[in-house]
Design a protein around this motif. Structure first.
Motif, PDB file in Angstrom:
ATOM      1  N   UNK A   4       0.840  -1.192   0.000  1.00  0.00           N
ATOM      2  CA  UNK A   4       0.000   0.000   0.000  1.00  0.00           C
ATOM      3  C   UNK A   4       0.878   1.246   0.000  1.00  0.00           C
ATOM      4  N   UNK A   5       0.523   2.197  -0.848  1.00  0.00           N
ATOM      5  CA  UNK A   5       1.280   3.454  -0.928  1.00  0.00           C
ATOM      6  C   UNK A   5       0.292   4.620  -0.891  1.00  0.00           C
ATOM      7  N   UNK A   6       0.424   5.450   0.134  1.00  0.00           N
ATOM      8  CA  UNK A   6      -0.429   6.617   0.275  1.00  0.00           C
ATOM      9  C   UNK A   6       0.166   7.824  -0.445  1.00  0.00           C
ATOM     10  N   UNK A  39      -2.097   9.203  13.071  1.00  0.00           N
ATOM     11  CA  UNK A  39      -1.287   9.172  14.283  1.00  0.00           C
ATOM     12  C   UNK A  39      -0.493  10.462  14.416  1.00  0.00           C
ATOM     13  N   UNK A  40      -0.477  10.978  15.632  1.00  0.00           N
ATOM     14  CA  UNK A  40       0.366  12.126  15.958  1.00  0.00           C
ATOM     15  C   UNK A  40       1.443  11.644  16.917  1.00  0.00           C
ATOM     16  N   UNK A  94      -1.288  10.107   8.132  1.00  0.00           N
ATOM     17  CA  UNK A  94      -2.430   9.263   7.782  1.00  0.00           C
ATOM     18  C   UNK A  94      -1.932   7.983   7.115  1.00  0.00           C
ATOM     19  N   UNK A  95      -2.465   6.856   7.597  1.00  0.00           N
ATOM     20  CA  UNK A  95      -2.060   5.548   7.114  1.00  0.00           C
ATOM     21  C   UNK A  95      -3.242   4.830   6.470  1.00  0.00           C
ATOM     22  N   UNK A  96      -2.951   4.167   5.368  1.00  0.00           N
ATOM     23  CA  UNK A  96      -3.901   3.268   4.728  1.00  0.00           C
ATOM     24  C   UNK A  96      -3.622   1.858   5.227  1.00  0.00           C
ATOM     25  N   UNK A 117       2.471   5.840   5.226  1.00  0.00           N
ATOM     26  CA  UNK A 117       1.887   7.052   5.782  1.00  0.00           C
ATOM     27  C   UNK A 117       2.158   8.286   4.947  1.00  0.00           C
ATOM     28  N   UNK A 118       1.255   9.262   5.060  1.00  0.00           N
ATOM     29  CA  UNK A 118       1.420  10.551   4.399  1.00  0.00           C
ATOM     30  C   UNK A 118       1.031  11.646   5.388  1.00  0.00           C
TER      31      UNK A 118
END
Length: 124
Positions: A4-6, A39-40, A94-96, A117-118
């Motif tokens: 997966x690539x965001x 996630x922070x 943000x993660x897919x 993540x992005x």
């Protein structure tokens, strides 16, 4: 196994919009229930939204309900997260994620594969 690539993250002012994309390779996304998390630093990964294999059922965290929309284009092997009315509190990586569950799920442990993540940053 799926990779997966965001993409689509960036800097936006409060009230603005962003659309995140999650491109899958290795296996078709129709094999998975898909989700978005964020996630922070210093905090646990937080559920944002998920969508079943057919796209017929979606589930959202209360904090994003009415502002975010998860969708999928199985022909493009891609999942999206449309984010509107963004708030500074939405700032996070943000993660897919992909789950082998056949129903909508929302716990981190229920997802089997993750992207890198992005970053989304919302300025006030």
């Amino acid at each position: 196994q799926v990779q997966l690539v965001e993409s689509g993250g960036g800097l936006v002012q409060a009230g603005g919009s962003l659309k995140l994309s999650c491109a899958a390779s290795g296996r078709t996304v129709t094999s998975y229930t898909m989700g978005w998390f964020r996630q922070v630093p210093g905090k646990a990964r937080e559920f944002v939204a998920s969508i079943t294999r057919s796209g017929g059922t979606t589930y959202y965290a209360d904090s994003v309900k009415g502002r975010f929309t998860i969708s999928r284009d199985n022909a493009k092997n891609t999942v999206y997260l449309q984010m509107n009315s963004l708030e500074p509190e939405d700032t996070a990586v943000y993660y897919c994620a992909a789950s082998q569950s056949v129903v909508v799920v929302k716990q981190v442990y229920e997802f089997d594969y993750w992207g890198q993540g992005t970053q989304v940053t919302v300025s006030s």
